[in-house]
Design a protein around this motif. Structure first.
Motif, PDB file in Angstrom:
ATOM      1  N   LEU A  63       0.824  -1.211   0.000  1.00  0.00           N
ATOM      2  CA  LEU A  63       0.000   0.000   0.000  1.00  0.00           C
ATOM      3  C   LEU A  63       0.860   1.263   0.000  1.00  0.00           C
ATOM      4  CD1 LEU A  63      -2.766  -1.067   2.544  1.00  0.00           C
ATOM      5  CD2 LEU A  63      -3.024  -0.759   0.068  1.00  0.00           C
ATOM      6  N   ALA A  64       1.931   1.248   0.796  1.00  0.00           N
ATOM      7  CA  ALA A  64       2.809   2.417   0.848  1.00  0.00           C
ATOM      8  C   ALA A  64       3.511   2.641  -0.486  1.00  0.00           C
ATOM      9  CB  ALA A  64       3.831   2.247   1.965  1.00  0.00           C
ATOM     10  N   LEU A  65       3.913   1.552  -1.155  1.00  0.00           N
ATOM     11  CA  LEU A  65       4.547   1.681  -2.473  1.00  0.00           C
ATOM     12  C   LEU A  65       3.538   2.124  -3.526  1.00  0.00           C
ATOM     13  CD1 LEU A  65       6.731  -1.562  -2.402  1.00  0.00           C
ATOM     14  CD2 LEU A  65       7.600   0.797  -2.393  1.00  0.00           C
ATOM     15  N   SER A  66       2.341   1.578  -3.464  1.00  0.00           N
ATOM     16  CA  SER A  66       1.300   1.955  -4.414  1.00  0.00           C
ATOM     17  C   SER A  66       0.982   3.433  -4.311  1.00  0.00           C
ATOM     18  CB  SER A  66       0.038   1.124  -4.155  1.00  0.00           C
ATOM     19  OG  SER A  66      -1.027   1.533  -4.984  1.00  0.00           O
ATOM     20  N   ALA A  67       0.967   3.957  -3.089  1.00  0.00           N
ATOM     21  CA  ALA A  67       0.684   5.377  -2.887  1.00  0.00           C
ATOM     22  C   ALA A  67       1.739   6.259  -3.547  1.00  0.00           C
ATOM     23  CB  ALA A  67       0.596   5.683  -1.399  1.00  0.00           C
ATOM     24  N   LYS A  68       2.929   5.709  -3.762  1.00  0.00           N
ATOM     25  CA  LYS A  68       4.000   6.453  -4.430  1.00  0.00           C
ATOM     26  C   LYS A  68       4.074   6.162  -5.924  1.00  0.00           C
ATOM     27  CE  LYS A  68       7.814   7.395  -2.614  1.00  0.00           C
ATOM     28  NZ  LYS A  68       9.205   7.373  -2.145  1.00  0.00           N
ATOM     29  N   ASN A  93      -7.608  -8.092   7.313  1.00  0.00           N
ATOM     30  CA  ASN A  93      -8.675  -7.902   6.325  1.00  0.00           C
ATOM     31  C   ASN A  93      -8.721  -6.465   5.824  1.00  0.00           C
ATOM     32  OD1 ASN A  93      -9.516 -10.565   6.412  1.00  0.00           O
ATOM     33  ND2 ASN A  93     -11.000 -10.206   8.046  1.00  0.00           N
ATOM     34  N   ALA A  94      -8.507  -5.514   6.715  1.00  0.00           N
ATOM     35  CA  ALA A  94      -8.515  -4.111   6.303  1.00  0.00           C
ATOM     36  C   ALA A  94      -7.381  -3.830   5.315  1.00  0.00           C
ATOM     37  CB  ALA A  94      -8.402  -3.202   7.525  1.00  0.00           C
ATOM     38  N   LEU A  95      -6.201  -4.356   5.603  1.00  0.00           N
ATOM     39  CA  LEU A  95      -5.071  -4.186   4.695  1.00  0.00           C
ATOM     40  C   LEU A  95      -5.337  -4.866   3.353  1.00  0.00           C
ATOM     41  CD1 LEU A  95      -2.185  -4.895   7.239  1.00  0.00           C
ATOM     42  CD2 LEU A  95      -2.576  -2.708   6.083  1.00  0.00           C
ATOM     43  N   LEU A  96      -5.875  -6.079   3.418  1.00  0.00           N
ATOM     44  CA  LEU A  96      -6.123  -6.838   2.198  1.00  0.00           C
ATOM     45  C   LEU A  96      -7.179  -6.170   1.331  1.00  0.00           C
ATOM     46  CD1 LEU A  96      -5.636  -9.374   0.503  1.00  0.00           C
ATOM     47  CD2 LEU A  96      -7.328 -10.559   1.928  1.00  0.00           C
ATOM     48  N   ASN A  97      -8.270  -5.729   1.931  1.00  0.00           N
ATOM     49  CA  ASN A  97      -9.322  -5.069   1.158  1.00  0.00           C
ATOM     50  C   ASN A  97      -8.810  -3.798   0.493  1.00  0.00           C
ATOM     51  OD1 ASN A  97     -11.188  -7.023   1.861  1.00  0.00           O
ATOM     52  ND2 ASN A  97     -11.962  -5.885   3.621  1.00  0.00           N
ATOM     53  N   LYS A  98      -7.998  -3.057   1.214  1.00  0.00           N
ATOM     54  CA  LYS A  98      -7.422  -1.844   0.639  1.00  0.00           C
ATOM     55  C   LYS A  98      -6.469  -2.185  -0.503  1.00  0.00           C
ATOM     56  CE  LYS A  98      -6.473   2.613   0.593  1.00  0.00           C
ATOM     57  NZ  LYS A  98      -7.458   3.596   0.087  1.00  0.00           N
ATOM     58  N   ALA A  99      -5.648  -3.226  -0.320  1.00  0.00           N
ATOM     59  CA  ALA A  99      -4.703  -3.628  -1.371  1.00  0.00           C
ATOM     60  C   ALA A  99      -5.434  -4.100  -2.619  1.00  0.00           C
ATOM     61  CB  ALA A  99      -3.777  -4.725  -0.848  1.00  0.00           C
ATOM     62  N   ARG A 100      -6.517  -4.839  -2.438  1.00  0.00           N
ATOM     63  CA  ARG A 100      -7.258  -5.337  -3.599  1.00  0.00           C
ATOM     64  C   ARG A 100      -7.962  -4.218  -4.361  1.00  0.00           C
ATOM     65  NH1 ARG A 100      -9.473 -10.929  -0.753  1.00  0.00           N
ATOM     66  NH2 ARG A 100      -7.943 -12.315  -1.729  1.00  0.00           N
ATOM     67  N   SER A 101      -8.133  -3.076  -3.735  1.00  0.00           N
ATOM     68  CA  SER A 101      -8.766  -1.945  -4.421  1.00  0.00           C
ATOM     69  C   SER A 101      -7.774  -1.120  -5.225  1.00  0.00           C
ATOM     70  CB  SER A 101      -9.465  -1.040  -3.395  1.00  0.00           C
ATOM     71  OG  SER A 101      -8.513  -0.305  -2.621  1.00  0.00           O
ATOM     72  N   LEU A 147      -0.968   3.932   9.437  1.00  0.00           N
ATOM     73  CA  LEU A 147      -2.173   3.289   8.916  1.00  0.00           C
ATOM     74  C   LEU A 147      -3.220   4.331   8.539  1.00  0.00           C
ATOM     75  CD1 LEU A 147      -2.544   0.278  11.375  1.00  0.00           C
ATOM     76  CD2 LEU A 147      -1.664   0.239   9.034  1.00  0.00           C
ATOM     77  N   GLY A 148      -3.280   5.422   9.288  1.00  0.00           N
ATOM     78  CA  GLY A 148      -4.215   6.491   8.957  1.00  0.00           C
ATOM     79  C   GLY A 148      -3.908   7.121   7.609  1.00  0.00           C
ATOM     80  N   ARG A 149      -2.635   7.361   7.337  1.00  0.00           N
ATOM     81  CA  ARG A 149      -2.252   7.955   6.058  1.00  0.00           C
ATOM     82  C   ARG A 149      -2.558   7.037   4.883  1.00  0.00           C
ATOM     83  NH1 ARG A 149       3.640   9.745   8.322  1.00  0.00           N
ATOM     84  NH2 ARG A 149       2.953  11.474   9.662  1.00  0.00           N
ATOM     85  N   LEU A 150      -2.512   5.739   5.133  1.00  0.00           N
ATOM     86  CA  LEU A 150      -2.773   4.765   4.069  1.00  0.00           C
ATOM     87  C   LEU A 150      -4.259   4.497   3.877  1.00  0.00           C
ATOM     88  CD1 LEU A 150       0.049   2.168   4.825  1.00  0.00           C
ATOM     89  CD2 LEU A 150      -0.012   3.832   2.958  1.00  0.00           C
ATOM     90  N   GLY A 151      -5.100   5.084   4.717  1.00  0.00           N
ATOM     91  CA  GLY A 151      -6.538   4.871   4.599  1.00  0.00           C
ATOM     92  C   GLY A 151      -7.018   3.574   5.227  1.00  0.00           C
ATOM     93  N   VAL A 152      -6.158   2.907   5.973  1.00  0.00           N
ATOM     94  CA  VAL A 152      -6.518   1.615   6.566  1.00  0.00           C
ATOM     95  C   VAL A 152      -7.246   1.799   7.891  1.00  0.00           C
ATOM     96  CG1 VAL A 152      -5.587  -0.550   7.484  1.00  0.00           C
ATOM     97  CG2 VAL A 152      -4.601   0.464   5.426  1.00  0.00           C
ATOM     98  N   LEU A 153      -6.895   2.839   8.635  1.00  0.00           N
ATOM     99  CA  LEU A 153      -7.504   3.039   9.944  1.00  0.00           C
ATOM    100  C   LEU A 153      -9.014   3.244   9.827  1.00  0.00           C
ATOM    101  CD1 LEU A 153      -6.164   2.976  12.708  1.00  0.00           C
ATOM    102  CD2 LEU A 153      -6.126   5.469  12.695  1.00  0.00           C
ATOM    103  N   ASP A 154      -9.450   3.931   8.774  1.00  0.00           N
ATOM    104  CA  ASP A 154     -10.886   4.135   8.573  1.00  0.00           C
ATOM    105  C   ASP A 154     -11.615   2.812   8.385  1.00  0.00           C
ATOM    106  OD1 ASP A 154     -10.681   6.850   8.822  1.00  0.00           O
ATOM    107  OD2 ASP A 154     -10.567   7.239   6.666  1.00  0.00           O
TER     108      ASP A 154
END
Length: 427
Positions: free
Chosen positions: A44-49, A136-144, A79-86
């Protein structure tokens, strides 16, 4: 509509096929071995870049083992910056305090407020959650994310790295696939294939200690225990000679997660595998503890054992194009409650290190490894100090109790500023 067993299997196979079809055949991609907390956070952090990422995970399903975990502000800010905390907000709990109690008397020794104070002091919340909810939160975000591909049932078995990139060989069922990337990151845990393939690196060593885990519904807790944890909103650790017990709420406060850390009394098979000691026998280790705690332990039967391993030497950068993160680099004991947080820090720090021109990566990766080694060493030292405090006995335990009772909470809070106030992306 609820799927039957065959329907769930078909859906899983379709999902697996979809993941495999999302491969990114790009020599500039970054390849990650492992889709745990470290690997998914890094993706997720790499994708954001703007990087394209290919994850290879040897498991057939992404089901995280374990139970609860604590995430301090140094992790939740990332995690907040990556949108995972939400995505986690409906399942995590923000404890009001971190408390230390005596395991025999039940007496409170220390109370550190971390509810609103965590946000005010460190700029991010202190939360507790189920490990599977974070996964699950990380995975769902990664799959998006369209530039993240995940291939399951795929184990990275070999790799060759040079200054131009890395070539990895992946075992998928009965065939070998080859993939090229600009960087290989081993995020594949304490038994990392990527680390173990390098013959000169130390392997994880067994500490001789077991973490026993259980979760109990709040309405099933014995009354004697409920009186020791009023409201059920705090993280509480009870200390004793050579052992300690931690409890905190998970699953939106509907469950209490327990972790009991005690010595492994067996002499055989201490390197791998699950202990053979029944969990009712391990409870005897706490035989002179407060009745409410013993009642809670019996209510949690059966407990799941997890042997504790640690890496004798932290190692991030292995070759020019091979890096380790998370437990693969620095498996540590849980006494500072920083295992998941350090994996998240590693991931975001590594992503922040890499520029678009991979010709500049070598010095950047060396600086990353140097900075992370210093950080991990400090956290390991803190864990060792906590271990001494939690498992003290005799005169040392008496001295600990006096200090805990009389030292102002603000002093303890300021001692955590370096840990919880740390920003891995700014360091």
């Amino acid at each position: 509509m609820r799927l039957c067993g065959q329907g769930r299997l078909k859906a899983a196979l379709i999902d697996l096929k979809t993941e495999r079809n999302r491969r990114i055949p790009n020599p500039d991609q970054i390849i990650i071995a492992g889709a745990g907390i470290a690997g998914l956070t890094l993706a997720l952090a790499l994708s954001a870049k703007g990087f394209q990422v290919q994850i290879f995970e040897q498991s057939a399903t992404l089901a995280e083992i374990g139970a609860g975990l604590q995430l301090s502000p140094n992790a939740t800010r990332l995690l907040g910056r990556l949108g995972v905390l939400d995505q986690l907000k409906n399942s995590y709990v923000e404890p009001q305090a971190i408390c230390l109690h005596d395991g025999i008397s039940g007496e409170r020794l220390l109370h550190l407020p971390v509810g609103e104070q965590a946000q005010q002091r460190w700029g991010a919340p202190y939360i507790v959650c189920h490990r599977a909810d974070l996964q699950n939160a990380l995975l769902n975000k990664a799959r998006s994310e369209p530039n993240i591909a995940i291939q399951l049932q795929s184990a990275v078995t070999q790799h060759n790295s040079d200054e131009n990139g890395t070539l990895v060989r992946v075992q998928y069922h009965d065939r070998i696939e080859e993939h090229r990337g600009a960087l290989l990151v081993g995020a594949d845990g304490v038994w990392s294939n990527t680390r173990n393939a390098t013959s000169d690196l130390d392997r994880a060593r067994y500490t001789g200690t077991i973490a026993w885990r259980s979760s109990v519904a709040v309405d099933e807790l014995p009354n004697d225990f409920a009186a020791l944890m009023p409201g059920g909103t705090n993280v509480v650790a009870w200390t004793g000679a050579n052992a300690h017990l931690v409890a905190y709420p998970i699953r939106s406060g509907q469950m209490i997660n327990f972790v009991a850390v005690a010595p492994d009394r067996q002499s055989a098979r201490r390197d791998t595998g699950a202990p053979e000691t029944p969990s009712q026998d391990f409870i005897r280790e706490f035989g002179n503890w407060h009745k409410g705690l013993q009642d809670a332990m019996r209510a949690g039967l059966p407990w799941t054992p997890w042997r504790l391993f640690e890496m004798p030497k932290c190692r991030f950068q292995i070759e020019n194009r091979l890096v380790l993160v998370g437990d693969a680099a620095h498996a540590m004991t849980p006494y500072a409650a920083q295992g998941a947080a350090m994996a998240i820090e590693d991931a975001c720090a590594l992503a922040g290190t890499l520029g678009k021109d991979n010709a500049t990566w070598q010095p950047a990766l060396a600086a990353f490894a140097h900075n992370r080694n210093k950080r991990i060493a400090a956290v390991v030292r803190r864990g060792a100090l906590n271990h001494l405090a939690y498992h003290a006995k005799g005169p040392i335990a008496l001295a600990r109790n006096i200090i805990m009772r009389n030292r102002p909470a603000e002093k303890f809070m300021s001692d955590l500023d370096w840990l919880y106030g740390y920003d891995a992306e700014a360091s």
